[in-house]
Design an enzyme around this catalytic site. Structure first.
Site, PDB file in Angstrom:
ATOM      1  N   ASP B 176       9.407 -53.709  57.055  1.00 55.32           N
ATOM      2  CA  ASP B 176       9.628 -53.335  58.451  1.00 55.32           C
ATOM      3  C   ASP B 176      10.583 -52.174  58.682  1.00 55.32           C
ATOM      4  O   ASP B 176      10.491 -51.522  59.713  1.00 55.32           O
ATOM      5  CB  ASP B 176      10.105 -54.570  59.227  1.00 55.32           C
ATOM      6  N   HIS B 422      17.720 -54.699  59.381  1.00 51.15           N
ATOM      7  CA  HIS B 422      17.178 -53.512  60.061  1.00 51.15           C
ATOM      8  C   HIS B 422      17.100 -53.649  61.581  1.00 51.15           C
ATOM      9  O   HIS B 422      16.582 -52.737  62.234  1.00 51.15           O
ATOM     10  CB  HIS B 422      15.809 -53.146  59.474  1.00 51.15           C
TER      11      HIS B 422
END
Lengths: 984, 984
Positions: B176, B422
């Site tokens: 991702d 993230h």
């Protein structure tokens, strides 16, 4: 072992005939309940899922989780997940209800998974509740099919768990049905259930009961049967959901899970505990005992059972931890059985109730009385399904067929089980689901008919080389369509009679414009031709070459058949023309004469040839209500569930066109009220009642925004009948129940919807009386009322353009789409009313009601079933090859006793028989008396080498065991004297 | 066993010091992969879930499933469910990635559940992938913290599964993160990973690679390290979701489950099979081998794993059943490891790549370059967290503390692990989640500081009865606030130096308006007072009585500390006034002099006293971009992820107000650009760089509809620097990487966003050069670029009023709410740039870049950490009780080697040490050379009675084992010569 059944009034006696005595595998441990704490409020948390056997999605879509775009619901996964999560911690409990889904799950499991579930049941972690194939609706279902579907569910459970005692359901769990029938309560009691739980009752009733602490009561469901049909009943405080804020469903809810990690920024135990304690405190004083039942679940919940159980584990732990701070609340995992045992131990004296819980309203303007009529064609098809199912089951026993394939009988058994569901026969499902139900039922009926055909072949073959006859059923006879009778020169009709009494019927065969002869054992019999009325010929989905109907009268032995041989002659026959009437418009048979007013064209009077009385001042006509789209008082629309008319009914046509057809067997007046309303008034030669065969539709409908839709009713009026607002309807087709306009027996009614709020479910009949009784029998369930004295009103068909906001999310706008043109128009419904107007008891003392009930049985519920087959054989050849008459029971039963059930169990290894005494105490001086029925040798399957065991109504437990173990609850005395009268 | 480490250029060497050799429990069976079929397209179905360690919900909310109203996501349940479903059928496979969640799950499991998971891992059914604490962002993270969080994850896994070999992750799974760093690839390779998989890359790059069949390649991630840092890499065809139509998630998806009952009306096998075959055919030609990887999962999927596995079971069965009809498609359950082994067996020659994958754009107007700067204060706090964590870990080892409580070190270790996620350090989480991260990190820092205090107490106590010193950290020094220094008459400051070299620093203590003396071992040292600038005094959340800062210079031994004793005198001290400047606005130290243009008030030139060069034509100023709300070309807004300016930047003020402060230790010019933009330009006596300490905020923002929000940048300009569009940024704070304006090395860039598309992540520095090098070091990650030759631009702060449509569903509008008034205003950010302008290599031949990297390390990343304590003791008494100077290592390390990691493992039983050679081959004639580091006796924990084992970078596998077992992939030759140069 008993060799004969003493049948007391109105009793259902049930026997299993088998080679060896029943062995049940019994595990005592399954009754383990978590201990409760004296002096505390014991909160019984009941984890459950409510899995509709079809509603917004089809049964299979629900099972496999297809169409998640409609609803995220996959029952396979629910059961999987619950089994896994229960296995993790022995404290956890769950109940499962719908056997239709349980069986579907079971069939695709490994032995290991099956054993896992069995273990959970043995440990009392998983309790099968209710156990019927589906959670049946109580308003529009017939007791015959209710009992059948419980039997199917129970039998399936016994089969899955090898008769495990722990697995046998002992609790009625009717949490969602939209009102509750007394007869259902009676049936549950007779199945040996200890209690009945539900959520829905009139909101005013609920408020009164909460106020008076009467959410729990003993329902005395039959005066005739006393305690055997009494059942402890509990209505939920609100609904069957989890308490507000405590729905831990991963898929369907947004409530806060419990984070019990005190180091976490999102730790919320104090908040979650305190508000649960507040919730308990707000409800606990409603209950008579220190026990409180709290449902933890909802529709299709527990697809991820961990999210529930993990959080309930935590809730119990942390709420109970407050006891050390003085909290007097004790949470425990429980089941309805455990709750009931705790309540029972409290040994309170309970109030009783002896009426029913219809109609159901969840708001002043929201009466759930529309669904009594919604989807009338599906409701009719279901009734036909039951008729055929009984025929097949009986024939299967009589012919000693082995049940080998699912298609043999289970196909229709299961389809009928599904149809009883409270979103199936009710018509409250989405259109595509209704279509799937119809498809399933149709498949079941074809399968069942094939089994019946096999049985007739076996029973009728005189010689071993007799060719197999390809019997078929004609399922479209109600639009006068039957491929075999229409297109063959020679064919046979074999009529099977599922009654334990001889039956007579008038057979109507759709035929072309030729002459036909009908012979019974080579002897030609009387026939009559009748024009198929124009309004039937116009039905767009009728694809038939028949223009007339060939009528003859058939008489058939009990549990037997009679074959008729039909030959088309070369001679053409003009379709019978209407008679040039003398202006009197009278039709008659040997017993009665019905008259139509020549000026208006409406029914006006009835003359009884038996007692010589002439009843005038009668009438009948069609009206429609406009459905409400909501108004200033309430936004409630009329819809699939809810009937909410916008004002009074409007007459469709006060002066219909009429034509008369006369003959020796039957006479008819055809009425045309409009392009979409027609009727035949009919008198058969030997019948005591008038038939009104109505056809409604397509009901005109415009665009949704401007047209509220129409709800069509018929009204029967007896001008001089003073009825004081009182009328009667049946309860699931069995006992009758008194209704009173603008009134409820158990609370002060504040009625804001004077039409819809006076509607009641009519499963088979509605009646009103003074000295005379006016009765209308229906061929399917309909909503009915008596809005003025001397009137009976039945709702026939509905087409609505707005959803009524109860979840189905579609307007009830049934349509037929032409496969060629693609043009769609509203659904057409056709049906029959049997109308009787007679003294409240006849010369023999039989009540009109008892007679009506019997007519319903003989003509509507257990009518003879016709099997058609073309043949190349001549009449004489036929007689060489086949028996044309057959009687299945060795001796005719006493007239007051019927065989309700005769069916093979365990693939034919056992036979189940239910005898029904058909009369209540005051129905008839003679017939209400006891009768003795010899069971041995009733048929050849009942040989004296067999065991015969008397069972409870559901056929899964011995009657003696049930009678001795059922929980008894003390009542406040009302009706207590009846307790002495129960059957031994 | 090796007794000393040979560290080659730029290498990280890792050693575990322990009493006994490592035993790993090895199970061969975990490598069982399902067989593939030669000649078929083998579709490797990879069931997975992507569980963000915080994003729309906090970590704990995700774990427990709280706030389902925001997102239906409960990781506890995902793992539970997957374990259950894997256990049902041995064919099934799953991968799990985020160790933060795995640990949380593990901690509340029974032994039985833990054993069940272990069994699944041993059988190869469950593969732990990546295994870091979270899936780290690659743009704004520092390699120090990346390595730490992998070590934490690996160590946790080893602890859970007792060092089970099967459990050790071997695959990088960065599916991702919003672009990919070369240094991350290098780290993964050095940890021994066999491959790296991800989903996101620039859409133009993706299209080109699909066209050229280059979705798979070997990433050569470091020239210095060769093969040891090369890794096979695969980008997914589209995203990490399941193929369109095949998301079987009960909670998140609406795709059709497979109904495989052919009797069902909803049977859909042919339809589901055929469209899957179509899907495979549409992609299979993209790949070099006959293997194709298909991810079956998405964000927080598998909360009900049965809905996935049941359907994948069916999909595999029915698609493979088509093989008998000639289908050449073979589906199998697989894992990335199994896929990779199959690809490896194909023994192809692969293309290589040596640049990185920034910036990421998923549309022509959608560059994910905003998050390089988003939430600047959180990004800074994270960097401070790392600094402190290293201090605590080192002190813990040096003082031989036993790790007993979670608070000892794990609290901050885990918080830092979470921060690397993230959607954490990136600033792309919801506000309440950012608040929770800050809270978690703050708690971790307090815990860690407490541990450090314990260690300092232990190390410093001269006598056993020395009272415990209550050392605290002052976490608000960046707004000149510190309760201890402000409000005590006598206090100590103990500075710990986490470097393996001696460190010097200028300490600034917030104090009241008195005179203070600072003594080092009873000797008073030079101090200077500085006015706290007005813009800091105005910060609304500052609650301090300090009006000035007491500055002194401290020098601290390697891995050691030095205590300073501070006394407040009775004498009041006026806050230092600005100097009456002679109109020159010059500030200087011993090495450099910085000049401000007296007319404009802006920085204009730099004079180096070392080389005598005067650099003119310099300048620096602040600007803002208006964020786009979408326009005719694209509806893309600027937001938390995406930077999309609406036009060019506007200068905030071309002529700021200035005041000058001078002293012996430091000289400052305070600039006020506006109410919300201020700066201090600062030169310390002995530093070679100029500090620009900026403060931005509250950025003015109006109502949402009319105001697009502002993004504030600073630009450094060197008028005469011809740089041809080339500049350099660091990669995760380690190597530097060349950037070129309007250009990408691997495809023909079609650039529609000329500003945003030229932004790159700056973790620690950005530089541009000709003969001279202009470098800016940052104290946190920021977006940076060089839009014109000779300029460096860094984005400092952003306030936006529109969401950018990437899921977070909130505008990036950080606010501080006054707890008393309730008034909220935008967040203020303050930070430092170290600016250097110098020849590309100095007199000794050290490159400016290498020096900059070292300044960053010494001043920003591993700066000395100050511990404060009030004291009742006199200076002399203090010296009686405590050592005031301490050096943790016995010998100073070679100057080119640093200790990256010194931390206790297994609660202190083992010690992990990482040596880092700090220079690349051409950085320095001397320092780039090899060095020999004696490990034994480095500290007293490294006694010769200990085992020392050389480990792979993640410290969970022996280096030798990794080197011998890592899969080798053949490449097309580019960079192949480097392979000969790898470390032994």
């Amino acid at each position: 072992m008993r060799t004969s059944a003493t049948t007391l009034y109105f009793l259902l006696s049930v026997y299993l005939v088998r080679a060896n005595p029943i062995e049940t595998s019994y595990k005592a441990s399954c009754e383990v309940c978590h201990p409760t704490k004296e002096g505390y409020t014991n909160v019984h948390l009941i984890p459950h899922t409510h899995d509709d056997v079809g509603w917004l999605k089809t049964v299979d879509q629900y099972f496999y989780g297809q169409r998640p775009d409609i609803q995220k619901a996959a029952v396979q996964i629910i059961i999987d997940s619950v089994v896994d999560e229960l296995s993790k911690y022995p404290d956890r409990r769950f109940i499962y209800v719908e056997t239709a889904f349980l069986k579907q799950w079971w069939d695709i499991q490994s032995d290991e998974r099956r054993a896992k579930m069995r273990t959970l049941i043995e440990k009392g972690q998983l309790e099968l509740i209710s156990g019927a194939w589906s959670m049946h609706d109580e308003a529009v279902t017939h007791y015959h099919s209710i009992i059948d579907q419980f039997t199917l569910g129970f039998g399936t459970i016994d089969q899955m768990f090898d008769g495990l005692s722990c697995a046998k359901p002992k609790i009625g769990w009717q949490i969602d049905p939209f009102g509750h029938a007394r007869e259902t309560a009676s049936i549950l009691a007779q199945m040996g259930f200890d209690g009945l739980f539900f959520a829905r009752l009139d909101h005013q009733d609920r408020a009164r009961r909460i106020r008076d602490k009467e959410m729990e009561f003993v329902w005395r469901a039959s005066e005739s049967l006393g305690n055997a049909s009494s059942i402890f009943t509990q209505a939920f405080y609100k609904h069957y959901s989890a308490p507000s804020g405590y729905c831990f469903d991963l898929v369907h809810c947004n409530d806060q899970p419990i984070n019990e990690n005190p180091n976490s920024g999102d730790y919320n135990v104090p908040n979650r505990v305190n508000s649960f304690i507040e919730f308990v405190n707000s409800q606990k004083d409603t209950y008579q005992t220190e026990h409180m039942l709290v449902t933890m679940g909802d529709d299709f919940t527990y697809q991820q059972a961990a999210s529930w159980f993990d959080n309930i584990d935590r809730l119990i732990k942390h709420v109970n931890a407050e006891q050390k701070n003085g909290s007097m609340i004790n949470l425990l995992y429980s089941t309805p059985s455990c709750y009931l045992q705790a309540v029972h131990r409290a040994d309170k004296v309970w109030k009783t109730k002896s009426d029913d819980l219809f109609p159901y309203a969840d708001g002043d303007h929201s009466f759930w009385t529309g669904y009594y009529t919604s989807r009338p064609t599906l409701k009719y098809m279901e009734r036909r399904g039951n008729n055929l199912l009984q025929v097949c089951k009986q024939l299967s026993v009589l012919a000693e067929l082995k049940q080998e394939k699912w298609e043999d009988l289970d196909s229709l058994r299961e389809a009928m089980g599904v149809m009883q569901h409270h979103d199936a026969i009710t018509g409250t499902e989405k259109q595509h689901v209704a279509d799937d139900y119809a498809k399933m039922l149709h498949k079941g009926m074809l399968d069942c008919a094939a089994t019946a055909a096999k049985a007739i072949n076996k029973l009728s073959a005189k010689i071993t080389e007799a060719p197999t006859v390809n019997y078929e059923s004609c399922l479209l006879l109600n639009v006068s369509q039957c491929e075999i009778s229409e297109s063959n020169d020679r064919f046979v009709v074999t009529l099977y009679n599922p009654l334990a009494q001889e039956a007579s019927t008038y057979v109507r065969l759709p035929v072309q414009n030729f002459k036909y002869t009908v012979s019974q054992g080579s002897v030609p019999i009387a026939t009559q031709m009748l024009k198929i009325p124009d309004h039937v010929l116009r039905v767009p989905y009728r694809t038939s070459t028949a223009v007339q109907e060939l009528v003859f009268k058939a008489t058939i032995p009990p549990l037997g058949f009679q074959t008729f041989y039909v030959t088309k002659t070369a001679e053409e026959s003009a379709v019978p023309a209407p008679v040039e009437d003398d202006g009197k418009f009278t039709i008659q048979g040997n017993l009665i004469q019905a008259n139509v007013d020549p000026t208006t064209g409406l029914f006006e009077s009835l003359y009884s040839k038996q007692n010589g009385l002439n009843y005038t001042g009668l009438s009948q006509n069609f009206y429609y209500y406009l459905g409400s789209n909501g108004d200033m008082e309430s936004s409630q629309s009329s819809g699939a569930y809810i009937f909410r008319p916008n004002g009074n009914a409007t007459v469709i046509n006060a002066t219909p066109e009429i034509t008369t057809f006369k003959g020796e067997l039957v006479q008819e007046i055809h009425q045309k009220f409009s392009d979409w309303v027609s009727q035949i008034i009919r008198v058969y030669a030997d019948n005591e009642f008038v038939e009104f065969e109505w056809m409604i539709g397509p009901i005109p409908a415009q665009l949704r925004l401007v047209d509220p839709g129409k709800e069509v009713v018929t009204r029967y009026l007896a001008q001089d009948l003073v009825t004081n607002g009182v009328f009667y309807t049946d309860s699931n087709g069995r006992g009758s129940i008194e209704r009173k306009r603008d009134y409820r027996p158990t609370w002060d009614l504040d009625l804001k919807e004077e039409i819809a709020g006076n509607y009641f479910p009519v499963t088979t009949f509605i009646t009103t009386k003074n000295e005379t009784e006016m009765t209308v029998l229906t061929d399917r369930a309909q909503g009915g009322t008596s809005l003025q004295d001397g009137t009976l009103e039945l709702m026939l068909h509905r087409r609505l353009l707005h959803d009524d906001g109860r979840g189905v999310g579609e307007a009830l706008n049934e349509k037929y789409e032409d496969p060629n043109s693609g043009v769609s128009q509203g659904m057409i419904a056709r049906g029959r009313h049997l109308f009787s107007f007679a003294p409240i008891s006849d010369a023999l003392g039989t009540t009109a009601t008892a007679k009506a009930r019997r007519w319903s049985r003989d003509n509507m519920i257990l009518a003879p079933w016709a099997f058609f087959a073309p043949t190349d054989l001549s009449d004489a050849q036929w007689l060489e090859n086949y028996e044309v008459v057959y009687q299945g029971i060795n001796n005719k039963l006493p007239e007051n006793v019927n065989i309700l059930t005769l069916e093979p169990m365990k693939g034919g290894e056992e036979v189940l028989v239910r005898f029904e005494h058909f009369y209540e105490p005051n129905d008839d001086p003679a017939l209400s008396a006891n009768s003795l029925v010899p069971i041995y040798n009733l048929t050849k399957r009942f040989g004296t080498d067999k065991m015969i065991e008397e069972m409870s109504l559901g056929a899964n437990r011995r009657l003696a065991e049930v009678s001795s173990s059922r929980l008894q609850f003390r009542t406040d005395g009302a009706g207590a004297e009846k307790e002495r009268n129960i059957a031994p």
